[in-house]
Design a protein around this motif. Structure first.
Motif, PDB file in Angstrom:
ATOM      1  N   TYR A 158       0.874  -1.175   0.000  1.00 53.40           N
ATOM      2  CA  TYR A 158       0.000   0.000   0.000  1.00 53.40           C
ATOM      3  C   TYR A 158       0.910   1.224   0.000  1.00 53.40           C
ATOM      4  N   MET A 159       0.901   1.951  -1.120  1.00 52.10           N
ATOM      5  CA  MET A 159       1.838   3.074  -1.273  1.00 52.10           C
ATOM      6  C   MET A 159       1.110   4.405  -1.071  1.00 52.10           C
ATOM      7  N   VAL A 160       1.640   5.236  -0.172  1.00 48.80           N
ATOM      8  CA  VAL A 160       1.040   6.551   0.102  1.00 48.80           C
ATOM      9  C   VAL A 160       0.802   7.292  -1.222  1.00 48.80           C
ATOM     10  N   LYS A 161      -0.433   7.757  -1.422  1.00 43.78           N
ATOM     11  CA  LYS A 161      -0.840   8.229  -2.752  1.00 43.78           C
ATOM     12  C   LYS A 161       0.053   9.337  -3.319  1.00 43.78           C
ATOM     13  N   VAL A 162       0.446  10.294  -2.481  1.00 42.94           N
ATOM     14  CA  VAL A 162       1.247  11.408  -2.994  1.00 42.94           C
ATOM     15  C   VAL A 162       2.573  10.890  -3.563  1.00 42.94           C
ATOM     16  N   SER A 163       3.148   9.874  -2.941  1.00 43.64           N
ATOM     17  CA  SER A 163       4.400   9.298  -3.449  1.00 43.64           C
ATOM     18  C   SER A 163       4.152   8.450  -4.692  1.00 43.64           C
ATOM     19  N   TYR A 164       3.026   7.726  -4.675  1.00 43.52           N
ATOM     20  CA  TYR A 164       2.647   6.905  -5.827  1.00 43.52           C
ATOM     21  C   TYR A 164       2.619   7.774  -7.077  1.00 43.52           C
ATOM     22  N   GLU A 165       2.124   9.014  -6.906  1.00 46.04           N
ATOM     23  CA  GLU A 165       2.036   9.921  -8.045  1.00 46.04           C
ATOM     24  C   GLU A 165       3.366  10.597  -8.354  1.00 46.04           C
ATOM     25  N   GLN A 166       4.148  10.919  -7.281  1.00 44.28           N
ATOM     26  CA  GLN A 166       5.422  11.623  -7.495  1.00 44.28           C
ATOM     27  C   GLN A 166       6.521  10.676  -7.977  1.00 44.28           C
ATOM     28  N   LYS A 167       6.409   9.393  -7.633  1.00 43.16           N
ATOM     29  CA  LYS A 167       7.524   8.466  -7.886  1.00 43.16           C
ATOM     30  C   LYS A 167       7.099   7.196  -8.616  1.00 43.16           C
ATOM     31  N   PRO A 168       6.631   7.352  -9.870  1.00 37.81           N
ATOM     32  CA  PRO A 168       6.142   6.178 -10.598  1.00 37.81           C
ATOM     33  C   PRO A 168       7.207   5.089 -10.765  1.00 37.81           C
ATOM     34  N   TYR A 169       8.471   5.480 -10.835  1.00 34.23           N
ATOM     35  CA  TYR A 169       9.505   4.459 -11.085  1.00 34.23           C
ATOM     36  C   TYR A 169       9.736   3.565  -9.880  1.00 34.23           C
ATOM     37  N   ARG A 170       9.453   4.063  -8.688  1.00 38.50           N
ATOM     38  CA  ARG A 170       9.547   3.200  -7.510  1.00 38.50           C
ATOM     39  C   ARG A 170       8.537   2.058  -7.621  1.00 38.50           C
ATOM     40  N   ARG A 171       7.346   2.394  -8.126  1.00 38.23           N
ATOM     41  CA  ARG A 171       6.332   1.367  -8.302  1.00 38.23           C
ATOM     42  C   ARG A 171       6.820   0.312  -9.304  1.00 38.23           C
ATOM     43  N   VAL A 172       7.403   0.780 -10.401  1.00 38.66           N
ATOM     44  CA  VAL A 172       7.894  -0.157 -11.406  1.00 38.66           C
ATOM     45  C   VAL A 172       8.986  -1.050 -10.811  1.00 38.66           C
ATOM     46  N   LEU A 173       9.819  -0.465  -9.972  1.00 40.10           N
ATOM     47  CA  LEU A 173      10.883  -1.249  -9.327  1.00 40.10           C
ATOM     48  C   LEU A 173      10.279  -2.357  -8.464  1.00 40.10           C
ATOM     49  N   MET A 174       9.257  -1.998  -7.677  1.00 34.41           N
ATOM     50  CA  MET A 174       8.599  -3.004  -6.823  1.00 34.41           C
ATOM     51  C   MET A 174       7.977  -4.097  -7.685  1.00 34.41           C
ATOM     52  N   GLU A 175       7.342  -3.699  -8.781  1.00 32.25           N
ATOM     53  CA  GLU A 175       6.702  -4.680  -9.657  1.00 32.25           C
ATOM     54  C   GLU A 175       7.739  -5.552 -10.347  1.00 32.25           C
ATOM     55  N   THR A 176       8.892  -4.964 -10.656  1.00 38.49           N
ATOM     56  CA  THR A 176       9.971  -5.755 -11.263  1.00 38.49           C
ATOM     57  C   THR A 176      10.415  -6.865 -10.317  1.00 38.49           C
ATOM     58  N   TRP A 177      10.389  -6.566  -9.010  1.00 38.20           N
ATOM     59  CA  TRP A 177      10.750  -7.594  -8.028  1.00 38.20           C
ATOM     60  C   TRP A 177       9.542  -8.459  -7.648  1.00 38.20           C
ATOM     61  N   GLY A 178       8.441  -8.270  -8.391  1.00 34.70           N
ATOM     62  CA  GLY A 178       7.335  -9.220  -8.262  1.00 34.70           C
ATOM     63  C   GLY A 178       6.198  -8.814  -7.338  1.00 34.70           C
ATOM     64  N   ALA A 179       6.221  -7.588  -6.803  1.00 35.76           N
ATOM     65  CA  ALA A 179       5.180  -7.176  -5.853  1.00 35.76           C
ATOM     66  C   ALA A 179       3.966  -6.570  -6.553  1.00 35.76           C
ATOM     67  N   THR A 180       2.844  -6.501  -5.835  1.00 36.06           N
ATOM     68  CA  THR A 180       1.649  -5.787  -6.283  1.00 36.06           C
ATOM     69  C   THR A 180       1.573  -4.477  -5.496  1.00 36.06           C
ATOM     70  N   VAL A 181       1.337  -3.360  -6.182  1.00 36.67           N
ATOM     71  CA  VAL A 181       1.362  -2.041  -5.531  1.00 36.67           C
ATOM     72  C   VAL A 181       0.060  -1.306  -5.800  1.00 36.67           C
ATOM     73  N   ILE A 182      -0.566  -0.762  -4.740  1.00 36.57           N
ATOM     74  CA  ILE A 182      -1.736   0.087  -4.971  1.00 36.57           C
ATOM     75  C   ILE A 182      -1.628   1.372  -4.150  1.00 36.57           C
ATOM     76  N   PRO A 183      -2.214   2.479  -4.686  1.00 34.56           N
ATOM     77  CA  PRO A 183      -2.136   3.746  -3.957  1.00 34.56           C
ATOM     78  C   PRO A 183      -3.053   3.729  -2.735  1.00 34.56           C
ATOM     79  N   SER A 184      -2.582   4.334  -1.648  1.00 39.13           N
ATOM     80  CA  SER A 184      -3.344   4.396  -0.394  1.00 39.13           C
ATOM     81  C   SER A 184      -3.638   5.848  -0.039  1.00 39.13           C
ATOM     82  N   PRO A 185      -4.845   6.229   0.378  1.00 40.21           N
ATOM     83  CA  PRO A 185      -5.972   5.351   0.705  1.00 40.21           C
ATOM     84  C   PRO A 185      -6.584   4.682  -0.533  1.00 40.21           C
ATOM     85  N   SER A 186      -6.974   3.395  -0.367  1.00 46.96           N
ATOM     86  CA  SER A 186      -7.560   2.632  -1.448  1.00 46.96           C
ATOM     87  C   SER A 186      -8.987   2.237  -1.069  1.00 46.96           C
TER      88      SER A 186
END
Ligand code: PLP
Length: 454
Positions: A158-186
């Motif tokens: 669960y990724m804090v929404k403001v960061s989810y929007e500011q840092k899209p590449y962090r999400r891609v990095l997590m997904e590259t290592w196989g995780a599922t990521v969603i913006p919070s609050p969800s």
């Protein structure tokens, strides 16, 4: 000694984590159940954490052995270098010696895998199939994603929404290592839905994301929850940093006058500083140890030392800590990893007993320091790390003013390669400072739980 990079061999990797509780002259206050408000026992925590970590959480043993499987993973990037910032010293024209411990060399780019790998390992041993967590800037989420991948565990972030929007590449990095990521609050949890009803545009906060991740973990038998900071066992796993640094300073032939780390929940600071706090407690050293936080989220310098919940929805245990109030939502500063309403109970306890100092800086002055550092030393600091850099530079300038030598060491908690949009804003003059949010903090602090224990 005129070495710049002080390295240890793989054989010198510490074999144990250090537990500061064993050396404290004052016992840590008990942790309370969120509903009964009575001290929690191991069985209360069993639905969220594996037993080995619960035992470490309450352990009073001084040293706890690092399992071989964990040390083997650490060896991918540890021991990390300690670097003398000679070019920065020169740029500042200071008589001070400045050293930084480079935790940015890990694959996810920060200190966070030091505990992520340990937590994934103990979960694996106890049969956990799936781990949930929250992430602010995405550093913790990426560290845990990698660790879960290594131990074949599913990971939901669960990724804090403001960061989810500011840092899209962090999400891609997590997904590259196989995780599922969603913006919070969800909308996936009760806690998230409740926040969205009140404020559909909520930027999110670590407190909210923790509520979501905990709720998710409690609702499934195959799932546990993992926290990247604050808790005793997390701080303990990070002490690998400070123990290496002690050995490296010995090689350098110096002992620090000042030890500096930035604080969000307090884990990198603690991991770096606790072995030096031990030297104060046990060996009578006079080291100044400084925790640095943002003025936008000043839990140590402006928080109350009181019992409070670790999360917004009041699902986590109540702990005694410096807190701005569990429903305080800080401004969206770029140092997402420092946007937590509370402080680790052990860091709070040390601060309360004057064993460490604290100071708060505004965002812009931290970026001034970070850019100055990058131009002198080459490495671009994470916005969180920039707080430690600011304090180190200020100490070096004070040494210059006073015309005295001073040995300053700081923890370089992570690199800023995924934070370049923040640097872009800074370089274009678009980065803003946030005022100290007096009224918001006063309001949030009015909601602290009432407990019988003081
Ligand atoms: C997460 C993070 C922090 C803040 O967390 P602590 O638990 O206080 O260490 C600081 N720096 C970096 C690079 C981080 O990723």
């Amino acid at each position: 000694m005129d070495q710049t990079k002080i390295l240890l061999s793989e054989q010198e990797l510490p074999t144990h984590w250090y537990n500061i509780v064993a050396d404290l002259p004052f016992p840590p206050p008990p942790v309370l159940h969120p509903l009964t408000k009575k001290p929690v026992g191991p069985e209360d925590l069993a639905p969220i954490f594996p037993m080995a970590l619960i035992q470490q959480e309450v352990s009073t043993e001084r040293y706890i052995e690092i399992p071989d499987e964990v040390r083997d993973v650490y060896k991918l990037w540890r021991p990390t270098p300690l670097i003398r910032a000679r070019r920065l010293e020169k740029a500042l024209d200071t008589p001070a010696h400045i050293y930084y411990k480079h935790e940015g060399v890990s694959p996810p780019g920060s200190h966070k895998p030091n505990t992520a790998v340990a937590q994934a390992y103990y979960n694996k041993v106890e049969g956990t199939k799936r781990i949930t967590t929250e992430t602010g800037a995405g550093q913790w989420g990426s560290a845990l994603s990698m660790a879960c991948q290594f131990f074949d565990i599913e990971c939901k972030v669960y990724m804090v929404k403001v960061s989810y929007e500011q840092k899209p590449y962090r999400r891609v990095l997590m997904e590259t290592w196989g995780a599922t990521v969603i913006p919070s609050p969800s909308t996936e949890t009760e806690a998230g839905r409740r926040i969205l009803e009140q404020d559909p545009d909520s930027p999110g906060s670590l407190g909210i994301a923790i509520s979501e991740a905990v709720e998710d973990a409690i609702s499934r038998d195959d799932t546990k929850y993992s926290l990247g900071s604050v808790l005793n066992h997390v701080l303990m796993h990070q002490t690998i940093i400070g123990q290496e640094t002690l050995k490296q300073m010995e090689i350098a032939g110096e002992y620090p006058d000042v030890v500096i780390g930035c604080v969000g929940g307090g884990s990198n600071f603690s991991g770096f500083a606790f072995p030096f706090v031990r030297d104060k407690l046990v060996n009578g050293k006079q080291t100044r140890i400084i925790a640095v936080e943002p003025t936008a989220c000043p839990s140590l310098t402006r928080g109350l030392y009181a019992y409070d919940y670790g999360d917004t929805a009041r699902m986590t245990p109540i702990v005694k800590m410096h807190t701005l109030g569990h429903d305080f939502v800080p401004a969206g500063i770029h140092a997402g990893g420092l946007r937590y309403h509370g402080m680790a109970p052990l860091v709070s306890l040390l601060y309360q007993n004057n064993l460490i100092e604290a100071r708060a800086y505004r965002q812009l002055t931290c970026f001034d320091a970070a850019v100055q550092f990058a131009r002198a030393e080459g490495i671009v600091p994470a916005p969180e790390t920039a707080h430690a850099v600011r304090a180190a530079i200020d100490e070096a300038l004070a040494a210059k003013e006073e015309g005295e030598p001073r040995v300053i060491i700081f923890n370089f908690s992570g690199h800023g390669h995924f934070d370049l949009s923040a640097y872009e804003a800074y370089l274009n003059g678009k980065l803003v400072d946030y005022e100290y949010p007096v009224e918001k903090i006063r309001k949030a602090q009015a909601h602290l739980p009432e407990v019988a224990i003081e």
